[in-house]
Write an enzyme that holds these catalytic residues in place. Structure first.
Site, short mmCIF file in Angstrom:
data_model
loop_
_atom_site.label_atom_id
_atom_site.label_comp_id
_atom_site.label_asym_id
_atom_site.label_seq_id
_atom_site.Cartn_x
_atom_site.Cartn_y
_atom_site.Cartn_z
N ASP A 34 0.84 -1.19 0.00
CA ASP A 34 0.00 0.00 0.00
C ASP A 34 0.88 1.24 0.00
O ASP A 34 2.02 1.24 0.50
CB ASP A 34 -0.89 0.05 1.25
CG ASP A 34 -1.97 -1.01 1.24
OD1 ASP A 34 -2.25 -1.58 0.17
OD2 ASP A 34 -2.55 -1.25 2.32
N ARG A 35 0.33 2.31 -0.52
CA ARG A 35 1.06 3.58 -0.55
C ARG A 35 1.59 3.99 0.83
O ARG A 35 2.73 4.43 0.96
CB ARG A 35 0.14 4.68 -1.10
CG ARG A 35 0.74 6.07 -1.11
CD ARG A 35 -0.21 7.06 -1.73
NE ARG A 35 0.39 8.38 -1.87
CZ ARG A 35 -0.11 9.33 -2.64
NH1 ARG A 35 -1.21 9.13 -3.31
NH2 ARG A 35 0.49 10.51 -2.72
#
Length: 249
Positions: free
Chosen positions: A79-80
């Site tokens: 995930d970012r």
């Protein structure tokens, strides 16, 4: 001008970096050989372009292609907002072999996470999850958790004079969309700093002490090397903000 030329890119601290300074955009390498590499992705950097990018132009995949000066094949995603070990291959055959290892469950990933509350020492969450936006079908999802340490901080919460937190190790058995974050929410031990699935009161408490990131880090990655078959282990150190949070434990 293509996307790679117009990137308004940032370094690991979120500071704008000039396109003429590739060293400022380089990502920390944890392990590298002629077949593959493991890098320590900073929190806040997207791995690649997707429907969730929302106009973002800075991606780890682009940086890594520039950094290594060759094609790169991402084996999995983070995930970012998640930092830590990201595995990539330098050729299609190695990528295929590693991809099969992921599907077979032979790529072992240990995450460090800080959550609200004091869960029991070892707990599993077996709770189906959908695939994210546009993918409503739920599929089996399982994560194993182990509590590594507990902390009690002197700021109030929900009528109590102090707040309790746990440092946990998370081992996803499956690989669903935002699995660790959503599983912690499911058992009401919300991940700190998670603005989508977390608890805003506790997120604000950590921001007040200077911790502004989601506290999820891909700490360790282990696998059999696709060329030699020998055991390979990579460990990514936490960044300064995560280390600041660890100091409470």
């Amino acid at each position: 001008m293509d996307r790679g030329d117009r990137r308004g890119r940032r370094d690991a601290a979120g500071v704008a970096a000039p396109l003429s300074d590739p060293a400022a955009l380089a990502l920390p390498v944890v392990y590298q050989d002629e077949w593959l590499a493991v890098i320590n992705k900073p929190a806040g950097l997207m791995v690649h372009d997707s429907a969730l990018a929302r106009g973002e132009t800075d991606f780890a995949a682009d940086r890594l292609r520039d950094q290594f000066g060759r094609k790169v094949f991402l084996v999995h995603r983070l995930d970012r907002a998640t930092s830590g070990c990201l595995l990539l291959a330098f050729d299609r055959d190695t990528a295929s072999t590693l991809g099969k290892a992921v599907m077979a469950g032979d790529l072992h990933r240990d995450y460090r996470a800080i959550c609200r509350g004091w869960p029991e020492a070892d707990f599993d969450v077996d709770h189906p999850l959908d695939g994210g936006p546009g993918k409503p079908v739920k599929k089996p999802a399982q994560t194993r958790f182990q509590v590594l340490a507990r902390a009690e901080c002197d700021w109030p919460s929900s009528g109590f004079a102090s707040s309790r937190y746990a440092l946990v190790q998370a081992q996803p058995v499956t690989g669903r969309f935002r699995q660790i974050r959503r599983h912690l929410k499911h058992v009401s031990h919300h991940l700190i700093g998670d603005t989508s699935h977390g608890d805003g009161r506790h997120n604000r408490a950590f921001r007040m002490v200077g911790i502004h990131r989601m506290l999820l880090h891909a700490h360790r990655l282990a696998l059999a090397h696709p060329a030699s078959g020998e055991a390979l282990e990579a460990i990514a150190p936490p960044d300064a903000q995560f280390a600041r949070a660890l100091a409470y434990f």
